[in-house]
Design a protein around this motif. Structure first.
Motif, PDB file in Angstrom:
ATOM      1  N   GLY A  58       3.577   4.855 -19.728  1.00  0.00           N
ATOM      2  CA  GLY A  58       4.816   5.049 -18.998  1.00  0.00           C
ATOM      3  C   GLY A  58       4.614   5.203 -17.504  1.00  0.00           C
ATOM      4  N   PHE A  59       5.187   6.250 -16.937  1.00  0.00           N
ATOM      5  CA  PHE A  59       5.269   6.416 -15.490  1.00  0.00           C
ATOM      6  C   PHE A  59       4.283   7.460 -14.965  1.00  0.00           C
ATOM      7  N   MET A  60       3.905   7.298 -13.706  1.00  0.00           N
ATOM      8  CA  MET A  60       3.188   8.361 -13.024  1.00  0.00           C
ATOM      9  C   MET A  60       4.205   9.435 -12.635  1.00  0.00           C
ATOM     10  N   THR A  61       3.711  10.640 -12.333  1.00  0.00           N
ATOM     11  CA  THR A  61       4.630  11.746 -12.093  1.00  0.00           C
ATOM     12  C   THR A  61       4.933  11.990 -10.617  1.00  0.00           C
ATOM     13  N   PRO A  62       4.001  12.539  -9.819  1.00  0.00           N
ATOM     14  CA  PRO A  62       4.384  12.897  -8.445  1.00  0.00           C
ATOM     15  C   PRO A  62       4.188  11.761  -7.445  1.00  0.00           C
ATOM     16  N   ASP A  63       5.022  11.760  -6.430  1.00  0.00           N
ATOM     17  CA  ASP A  63       4.908  10.763  -5.359  1.00  0.00           C
ATOM     18  C   ASP A  63       3.541  10.800  -4.689  1.00  0.00           C
ATOM     19  N   PHE A  64       3.027  12.011  -4.439  1.00  0.00           N
ATOM     20  CA  PHE A  64       1.769  12.110  -3.691  1.00  0.00           C
ATOM     21  C   PHE A  64       0.603  11.483  -4.453  1.00  0.00           C
ATOM     22  N   GLN A  65       0.663  11.524  -5.788  1.00  0.00           N
ATOM     23  CA  GLN A  65      -0.431  10.927  -6.560  1.00  0.00           C
ATOM     24  C   GLN A  65      -0.356   9.406  -6.517  1.00  0.00           C
ATOM     25  N   ILE A  66       0.841   8.861  -6.575  1.00  0.00           N
ATOM     26  CA  ILE A  66       1.012   7.415  -6.444  1.00  0.00           C
ATOM     27  C   ILE A  66       0.496   6.957  -5.087  1.00  0.00           C
ATOM     28  N   GLU A  67       0.827   7.713  -4.051  1.00  0.00           N
ATOM     29  CA  GLU A  67       0.374   7.363  -2.703  1.00  0.00           C
ATOM     30  C   GLU A  67      -1.152   7.432  -2.599  1.00  0.00           C
ATOM     31  N   LYS A  68      -1.769   8.392  -3.283  1.00  0.00           N
ATOM     32  CA  LYS A  68      -3.231   8.496  -3.279  1.00  0.00           C
ATOM     33  C   LYS A  68      -3.856   7.265  -3.929  1.00  0.00           C
ATOM     34  N   GLY A  87      -2.414  -3.148  -9.399  1.00  0.00           N
ATOM     35  CA  GLY A  87      -2.738  -2.946  -7.991  1.00  0.00           C
ATOM     36  C   GLY A  87      -1.599  -2.525  -7.092  1.00  0.00           C
ATOM     37  N   GLN A  88      -0.365  -2.806  -7.498  1.00  0.00           N
ATOM     38  CA  GLN A  88       0.760  -2.377  -6.665  1.00  0.00           C
ATOM     39  C   GLN A  88       2.045  -2.341  -7.478  1.00  0.00           C
ATOM     40  N   ARG A  89       2.960  -1.521  -6.999  1.00  0.00           N
ATOM     41  CA  ARG A  89       4.260  -1.395  -7.665  1.00  0.00           C
ATOM     42  C   ARG A  89       5.153  -2.574  -7.294  1.00  0.00           C
ATOM     43  N   ALA A  90       5.907  -3.070  -8.251  1.00  0.00           N
ATOM     44  CA  ALA A  90       6.876  -4.124  -7.967  1.00  0.00           C
ATOM     45  C   ALA A  90       8.080  -3.538  -7.230  1.00  0.00           C
ATOM     46  N   ASP A  91       8.375  -2.279  -7.540  1.00  0.00           N
ATOM     47  CA  ASP A  91       9.506  -1.583  -6.920  1.00  0.00           C
ATOM     48  C   ASP A  91       8.972  -0.325  -6.245  1.00  0.00           C
ATOM     49  N   ARG A  92       9.058  -0.266  -4.932  1.00  0.00           N
ATOM     50  CA  ARG A  92       8.490   0.851  -4.181  1.00  0.00           C
ATOM     51  C   ARG A  92       9.169   2.180  -4.489  1.00  0.00           C
ATOM     52  N   THR A  93      10.320   2.145  -5.126  1.00  0.00           N
ATOM     53  CA  THR A  93      11.009   3.398  -5.455  1.00  0.00           C
ATOM     54  C   THR A  93      10.678   3.871  -6.868  1.00  0.00           C
ATOM     55  N   SER A  94       9.973   3.046  -7.625  1.00  0.00           N
ATOM     56  CA  SER A  94       9.672   3.367  -9.017  1.00  0.00           C
ATOM     57  C   SER A  94       8.386   4.181  -9.135  1.00  0.00           C
ATOM     58  N   TYR A  96       6.622   3.734 -11.810  1.00  0.00           N
ATOM     59  CA  TYR A  96       5.786   2.913 -12.692  1.00  0.00           C
ATOM     60  C   TYR A  96       4.726   2.206 -11.853  1.00  0.00           C
ATOM     61  N   PHE A  97       3.467   2.483 -12.177  1.00  0.00           N
ATOM     62  CA  PHE A  97       2.347   1.812 -11.522  1.00  0.00           C
ATOM     63  C   PHE A  97       1.615   1.044 -12.612  1.00  0.00           C
ATOM     64  N   PRO A  98       1.423  -0.267 -12.442  1.00  0.00           N
ATOM     65  CA  PRO A  98       0.865  -1.082 -13.524  1.00  0.00           C
ATOM     66  C   PRO A  98      -0.615  -0.784 -13.786  1.00  0.00           C
ATOM     67  N   PRO A  99      -1.079  -0.997 -15.018  1.00  0.00           N
ATOM     68  CA  PRO A  99      -2.499  -0.843 -15.339  1.00  0.00           C
ATOM     69  C   PRO A  99      -3.338  -1.704 -14.391  1.00  0.00           C
ATOM     70  N   THR A 100      -4.369  -1.112 -13.817  1.00  0.00           N
ATOM     71  CA  THR A 100      -5.113  -1.760 -12.743  1.00  0.00           C
ATOM     72  C   THR A 100      -6.616  -1.741 -13.027  1.00  0.00           C
ATOM     73  N   VAL A 101      -7.256  -2.894 -12.826  1.00  0.00           N
ATOM     74  CA  VAL A 101      -8.711  -3.020 -12.984  1.00  0.00           C
ATOM     75  C   VAL A 101      -9.304  -3.453 -11.649  1.00  0.00           C
ATOM     76  N   VAL A 102     -10.339  -2.742 -11.213  1.00  0.00           N
ATOM     77  CA  VAL A 102     -10.984  -3.027  -9.930  1.00  0.00           C
ATOM     78  C   VAL A 102     -12.463  -3.316 -10.153  1.00  0.00           C
ATOM     79  N   THR A 103     -12.950  -4.403  -9.563  1.00  0.00           N
ATOM     80  CA  THR A 103     -14.375  -4.744  -9.631  1.00  0.00           C
ATOM     81  C   THR A 103     -14.928  -4.891  -8.210  1.00  0.00           C
ATOM     82  N   ASN A 104     -16.226  -5.175  -8.122  1.00  0.00           N
ATOM     83  CA  ASN A 104     -16.923  -5.283  -6.830  1.00  0.00           C
ATOM     84  C   ASN A 104     -16.757  -4.003  -6.013  1.00  0.00           C
ATOM     85  N   VAL A 105     -16.884  -2.888  -6.704  1.00  0.00           N
ATOM     86  CA  VAL A 105     -16.736  -1.575  -6.079  1.00  0.00           C
ATOM     87  C   VAL A 105     -18.078  -1.126  -5.502  1.00  0.00           C
ATOM     88  N   THR A 106     -18.042  -0.567  -4.306  1.00  0.00           N
ATOM     89  CA  THR A 106     -19.260  -0.081  -3.660  1.00  0.00           C
ATOM     90  C   THR A 106     -19.109   1.389  -3.270  1.00  0.00           C
TER      91      THR A 106
END
Length: 201
Positions: A58-68, A87-94, A96-106
């Motif tokens: 479902g959804f993330m909870t606090p705004d500050f965590q989404i911003e982090k 990697g990013q929200r479709a709606d900046r007011t939502s 909901y943050f989509p499942p995200t996979v990151v590679t080439n991390v240093t």
């Protein structure tokens, strides 16, 4: 997928960094991304069928965590990381943050060391058992880890060398909700234990 995305990754022992042997790395990443595409999320379920009881995530909870999370991802991309999905929200007011996979991390990226506490997972390849242990221990945190292997003798050997308060073998999120097991961290994850016999002390 379950360990990383349960409660939109807002679990203190959720999977955030996955270390995968280079021989299966590409296949693992491909199957991980494909699996995430099949999750029932607010974006994947038509509004006419929407019922939050039927969601896998479902959804993330606090705004500050989404911003982090957004800051970590922007920093990682700027420094050369690859975002394979989400990697990013479709709606900046939502929330909901989509499942995200990151590679080439240093190691110079915030996402490498800082907790995301969101539906984000990094996948890092390793060559040897020693390298995997070193990568796992290269963290300011030490709350929970998991080791996955068909070779249980190797899994136990590796688990004993990971500097963490809790470690599971071929399981994830197993120590958090078990009242018989001691639970707690080391390093920046805290001190002491609660639950289980050790918690009584």
């Amino acid at each position: 997928i379950w360990g990383a995305m349960t409660n939109a990754g807002q679990t203190c022992t959720s999977v955030e960094r996955i270390l995968v042997h280079e021989s299966i790395y590409d296949k693992f990443v491909q199957e991980l991304v494909e699996g995430l595409k099949h999750l029932r999320t607010p974006a994947a379920v038509p509004s006419s069928e929407f019922d939050d009881r039927n969601l896998d995530m479902g959804f993330m909870t606090p705004d500050f965590q989404i911003e982090k999370v957004e800051h970590q991802l922007a920093d990682a991309q700027r420094k050369g990381a690859t975002i394979l999905c989400g990697g990013q929200r479709a709606d900046r007011t939502s929330h909901y943050f989509p499942p995200t996979v990151v590679t080439n991390v240093t190691r110079d990226m915030a996402i490498y060391y800082d907790e995301s506490f969101g539906p984000v997972v990094t996948v890092i390849p390793f060559k040897t058992e020693e390298e995997a242990i070193a990568l796992a221990n290269d963290s300011p945190y030490g709350l929970s880890a998991s080791v996955w292997s068909h070779d249980l003798e190797r899994a136990v050997r590796v688990a004993r060398r990971i500097v963490t308060g809790n470690v599971s073998i071929n399981n994830v999120l197993a120590t958090q909700g078990n009242s018989a097991l001691p639970f707690g961290g080391i390093k920046s994850s805290g001190m002491g234990r609660y639950k289980g016999a050790h918690g009584l002390y």
